[in-house]
Motif scaffolding. Sequence first.
Motif, PDB file in Angstrom:
ATOM      1  N   GLY A  52       0.930  -1.252  -0.207  1.00  0.00           N
ATOM      2  CA  GLY A  52       0.037  -0.101  -0.085  1.00  0.00           C
ATOM      3  C   GLY A  52       0.940   1.401  -0.051  1.00  0.00           C
ATOM      4  N   LEU A  53       0.363   2.348   0.359  1.00  0.00           N
ATOM      5  CA  LEU A  53       0.775   3.705  -0.009  1.00  0.00           C
ATOM      6  C   LEU A  53       1.705   3.886   1.541  1.00  0.00           C
ATOM      7  N   ILE A  54       2.536   4.732   1.213  1.00  0.00           N
ATOM      8  CA  ILE A  54       3.421   5.276   2.512  1.00  0.00           C
ATOM      9  C   ILE A  54       2.473   6.103   3.615  1.00  0.00           C
ATOM     10  N   SER A  55       1.571   6.719   2.866  1.00  0.00           N
ATOM     11  CA  SER A  55       0.873   7.876   3.813  1.00  0.00           C
ATOM     12  C   SER A  55      -0.325   7.081   4.532  1.00  0.00           C
ATOM     13  N   GLU A  56      -0.619   5.961   3.985  1.00  0.00           N
ATOM     14  CA  GLU A  56      -1.858   4.988   4.633  1.00  0.00           C
ATOM     15  C   GLU A  56      -1.576   3.634   4.076  1.00  0.00           C
ATOM     16  N   PRO A  57      -0.591   2.958   4.784  1.00  0.00           N
ATOM     17  CA  PRO A  57      -0.222   1.620   4.122  1.00  0.00           C
ATOM     18  C   PRO A  57      -1.513   0.645   4.357  1.00  0.00           C
ATOM     19  N   GLY A  58      -1.129  -0.651   3.907  1.00  0.00           N
ATOM     20  CA  GLY A  58      -2.296  -1.579   4.183  1.00  0.00           C
ATOM     21  C   GLY A  58      -3.078  -1.926   3.051  1.00  0.00           C
ATOM     22  N   THR A  59      -4.323  -2.533   3.252  1.00  0.00           N
ATOM     23  CA  THR A  59      -4.980  -2.826   2.063  1.00  0.00           C
ATOM     24  C   THR A  59      -6.295  -2.064   2.400  1.00  0.00           C
ATOM     25  N   GLN A  60      -7.297  -2.202   1.635  1.00  0.00           N
ATOM     26  CA  GLN A  60      -8.850  -1.813   1.685  1.00  0.00           C
ATOM     27  C   GLN A  60      -9.633  -2.381   0.920  1.00  0.00           C
TER      28      GLN A  60
END
Lengths: 65, 399
Positions: free
Chosen positions: B216-224
Amino acid sequence: MNKLEIDWTRCDGHGLCAGLVPDDILLDEWGFPVLRGREITAGELSDARRAVLACPALALRLNNR
Amino acid sequence: MITVDDTRVIGEARVLAGTDQGRLDLLRHRSTHGSLPALTRDDYTKLCEAVGLRGRGGAAFPVALKLQDLPARGVEAVVVNGSESEPVSRKDRLLLTRSPHLVLDGAVGLAHALGAPHVLIAVHDARAATSVREALMERDDRLAIEVQETPGRFVAGEARAVLSALEGGAAVPPGRRVLPTRKGYHRRPTFLSNVETFAQLAVLARLGSRGFSSTGLISEPGTQLLTIDGAVRRPGVIETPTGVPLDTVLQYSGAQAGPVLLGGYHGRWLQRTEGVTLQRPEVSAGIILALGSDTCPLGEITRVTQWLSSQSAGQCGPCVFGLAALVDDFARLTVGDPQGWHDAHRHLGLVPGRGACAHPDGTARFLTSALEEFDDDVQHHLTGQGCGRPVLGVLGGTR
Ligand code: SF4
Ligand code: SF4
C-alpha cells in the motif's frame, strides 16, 4: 465569540427569528432561516437573545466559544 | 444485485484471507490469522498512528485521533457499525458473514485495551447477524457482547443514528452535534467505527506496524476493501493495496468504458479515470460505480437523487424541501427546461450545512460534481433533444 446556531430537527420554519435579527438571519424560499454565520457583535447581543427566546420551537441557540 | 459470494483480491489477502474457502469458523480463523496478541490502549494508539489508519465507514477519520479523544477512564462501549447503509456497499456484510472472528477480535481486543465493558454490533443484514451470533457462541471474551439489528435506511447508518437505535430510540441523527467519544452509548464515552476498521485493527495488532506497512501507500499503508458495481462484468468486493490505480480495478472487474462515480451516492463523478488512485478520503466507504455508455447519465442521476430524497429522515426542513426541489430541478433539466438548470444551481447552494447530519451535504456534492462532469450532456439536453439513450438503472437508485 457568539454565534447563532440552529437545531434543524426542531426548526419548523416559523420565520420569527428573521424578523428580529434581519442582519443575521434571512429566510429561504421554504421559510427556513439562512444564517449569515458571522459573529454577533456586543451591540447585537440583546436582539439575538430576544430571537432565541422568541423561537417557538426552541430551535435557535446562541453559542459562545 | 451483487452477492457476497463474489470476492476477489488484488495483491495480498489480509482481511479477506481464507474467505475464498467459505466462512472461517474459530478453528479456521485461528489457523489462518493466528491468535490476537493482548495489547494496551497505548499500543493501539501508537500502531494506528504509525500506519495512519483511517476509519473505513466513509468519513475516513484517523483512528489514532479518535482513540486520543476518549477520556482516560470510563469508556462505556466499543460499537461496531455494520449497518452498511450505502445501498451498493457489500464489504461489511461480507466480512461479517465470512470472517466474523476477525471483526470480533478487533472489537474485543480494543474493548479490553480501553477497559470498556460493552461491545455492541449493529447489523442490518440478517445473514451477517446470524454469522456473528454463531461466532460468539464459539468464543469466550469475558465481555457483554450484543448483536442488534438496525434499520437499513441510508441515514440510519450515521454514527449517532446507530447509537440512538442501539439505545432503543429512533434511528435518526439527533439535532445536536455531539461526538460519540464524549457522549456516545447512553451518553457515555464510546469508540464507534465501521466493521472493516475493526478487521484492519485485528490485522494490525498481529502484524505490527512494519508488517502492516509492507503493502500500500506510504501515507496510508495496508489494504482496503472496495465494492464495485454498475456497468461491470464481475461486480463484487475486492481487497486491494491502498493507492491502487482505479483503472486496474476497473479492468480487473471488466468495467465498460465510461464515467465512474467514486465514493458512492455521496461521492464524486469522474469523466476520466487515468492517473486516479484509490485511497481515503476520496474512496470514502470504497464504492466504485461504473456508468458505461449505454444509459442516459442525467436520467440515472435523477433516479439516484429521487432515492436520496426518499431517504431523508424527514427531520430538517432544508433537507426535506431542498432534496425534493432538486429531484424536480433535475427532472426538468433532463427534459430540456433551462429553468430547471438555474433552479438546480440555486438549490445546490441552499442545501449544504443545513441539516442535523451530512446527508444534504453529501447529496449536494454528488449533484454539483454531476453538473460539472456532465456539462456536455446537460447542454445537449437543454436543446430539448435529449441524448436518445434509455435510462437503464445502472446505478440502482430506486427501492
Ligand atoms: S423562529 Fe425558530 S422555528 Fe422559526 S424559523 Fe427561526 S429558528 Fe426556525
Ligand atoms: S439532514 Fe436530512 S437526513 Fe439528516 S437528519 Fe436532517 S432530515 Fe434527516
